[in-house]
Design a protein around this motif. Structure first.
Motif, PDB file in Angstrom:
ATOM      1  N   VAL A   1      21.599 -39.267  81.939  1.00  0.00           N
ATOM      2  CA  VAL A   1      22.822 -39.670  82.664  1.00  0.00           C
ATOM      3  C   VAL A   1      24.043 -39.282  81.842  1.00  0.00           C
ATOM      4  N   ALA A   2      24.022 -39.592  80.545  1.00  0.00           N
ATOM      5  CA  ALA A   2      25.174 -39.297  79.679  1.00  0.00           C
ATOM      6  C   ALA A   2      25.423 -37.797  79.589  1.00  0.00           C
ATOM      7  N   ALA A   3      24.342 -37.003  79.600  1.00  0.00           N
ATOM      8  CA  ALA A   3      24.480 -35.552  79.480  1.00  0.00           C
ATOM      9  C   ALA A   3      24.833 -34.903  80.817  1.00  0.00           C
ATOM     10  N   GLY A   4      24.725 -35.689  81.916  1.00  0.00           N
ATOM     11  CA  GLY A   4      25.071 -35.150  83.222  1.00  0.00           C
ATOM     12  C   GLY A   4      24.096 -34.100  83.733  1.00  0.00           C
ATOM     13  N   THR A   5      22.842 -34.163  83.317  1.00  0.00           N
ATOM     14  CA  THR A   5      21.840 -33.216  83.829  1.00  0.00           C
ATOM     15  C   THR A   5      21.545 -33.528  85.295  1.00  0.00           C
ATOM     16  N   GLU A   6      20.812 -32.623  85.947  1.00  0.00           N
ATOM     17  CA  GLU A   6      20.472 -32.831  87.358  1.00  0.00           C
ATOM     18  C   GLU A   6      19.691 -34.138  87.530  1.00  0.00           C
ATOM     19  N   ALA A   7      18.696 -34.359  86.655  1.00  0.00           N
ATOM     20  CA  ALA A   7      17.908 -35.595  86.719  1.00  0.00           C
ATOM     21  C   ALA A   7      18.807 -36.804  86.488  1.00  0.00           C
ATOM     22  N   GLY A   8      19.709 -36.688  85.542  1.00  0.00           N
ATOM     23  CA  GLY A   8      20.614 -37.793  85.221  1.00  0.00           C
ATOM     24  C   GLY A   8      21.526 -38.130  86.387  1.00  0.00           C
ATOM     25  N   ARG A   9      22.021 -37.091  87.081  1.00  0.00           N
ATOM     26  CA  ARG A   9      22.897 -37.350  88.236  1.00  0.00           C
ATOM     27  C   ARG A   9      22.119 -38.049  89.344  1.00  0.00           C
ATOM     28  N   ALA A  10      20.840 -37.690  89.511  1.00  0.00           N
ATOM     29  CA  ALA A  10      20.026 -38.329  90.548  1.00  0.00           C
ATOM     30  C   ALA A  10      19.678 -39.771  90.159  1.00  0.00           C
ATOM     31  N   ALA A  11      19.536 -40.043  88.868  1.00  0.00           N
ATOM     32  CA  ALA A  11      19.057 -41.353  88.413  1.00  0.00           C
ATOM     33  C   ALA A  11      20.153 -42.410  88.312  1.00  0.00           C
ATOM     34  N   LYS A  12      21.399 -41.993  88.137  1.00  0.00           N
ATOM     35  CA  LYS A  12      22.468 -42.922  87.751  1.00  0.00           C
ATOM     36  C   LYS A  12      22.594 -44.116  88.700  1.00  0.00           C
TER      37      LYS A  12
END
Ligand code: AP5
Ligand code: ZN
Length: 217
Positions: free
Chosen positions: A39-50
């Motif tokens: 989430v902090a790095a703004g990866t694709e997975a992070g954007r989906a998980a937030k």
């Protein structure tokens, strides 16, 4: 050896995993930490998980399994891992069995941290973490030796998690009972389950865990 720590939010999985890591030279693998980093790095997975994490729901199996697979492939994991917060669904448990079979090691012990739900809200709402080294603290149950200064690294920047509020905790507990608690019988039927009374003080829980892990590694 590879170990799984099972238990609801606030049971003490992260606290105990860090102590076991120091004691036994195993690697702590927290999918919560890996997801917060994404989430902090703004990866694709992070954007989906937030948003899912902020609501207290479980992130999709596909995302979590992919993140865990990548981390498990790193060389330091060969000495054995303590899984903290994974698996959380039967699909994840089966995927984990498959991933570990590929490297020729199974789960030696799955340890269930047994607690009362009612106490978990107090544990979670008092929690904070050192921004420098990740050491966990609690307003009442685990205070640093000098107020505001981390015992481990001397850091002074303390952080609280976005999902550590009363409403989200209730949803996290519901998700645990609906989707994760069935894994206790999953591991029991495989003969690798151990139960620990995690309502006791941190040091007492650590002693019980050390005795179990010493036999497993
Ligand atoms: P995650 O980061 O895994 O959070 P969690 O499971 O809710 O667990 P916590 O970190 O809240 O609690 P803990 O058991 O580690 O307790 P701690 O040691 O800090 O997951 C967050 C979110 O990410 C999930 O909601 C989900 O959205 C997503 N996610 C993660 N993994 C996933 C997966 N596999 N699949 C799908 N989604 C996933 O202790 C809590 C506090 O109590 C601390 O302040 C500590 O100092 C204190 N304390 C600890 N032990 C004691 C004790 N014995 N007595 C008194 N105080 C204590
Ligand atoms: Zn620190």
């Amino acid at each position: 050896a590879n170990l799984v720590l099972l238990g609801p939010p606030g049971a003490g999985k992260g606290t105990q995993a860090r102590m076991l890591e120091e004691q036994f030279g195993l690697v702590q693998l927290s999918t919560g930490d890996l997801l917060r980093a994404a989430v902090a790095a703004g990866t694709e997975a992070g954007r989906a998980a937030k948003a899912v994490m902020e609501a207290g729901d479980l992130v999709s199996d596909a995302i979590v399994i992919a993140i865990l697979r990548d981390r498990l492939a790193e060389p330091d994991c060969a000495k054995g891992v303590i899984l903290d917060g994974f698996p959380r669904t039967t699909v994840q448990a089966e995927a984990l069995d498959g991933l570990l079979a590929e490297i020729g090691h199974g789960i030696r012990s799955a340890i269930s941290l047994e607690v009362d739900d009612a106490a978990m809200v107090a544990r979670i709402s008092g929690r904070y973490t050192c921004g420098g080294c990740g050491e966990g603290y609690h307003d009442s149950f685990k205070v640093p030796n000098v107020a505001g200064i981390c015992d481990k690294c001397g850091g002074t920047e303390m952080k609280r998690r976005a999902d550590d509020n009363a409403e989200t905790v209730e949803q996290r507990l519901r998700a645990y009972h609906a989707q994760t608690a069935p894994l206790i019988s999953y591991y029991e039927s495989r003969g690798v389950l151990a139960r620990v009374d995690a309502m006791a003080e941190i040091e007492a829980v650590a002693r019980e865990l050390n005795a179990i892990v010493a036999k497993a590694v």
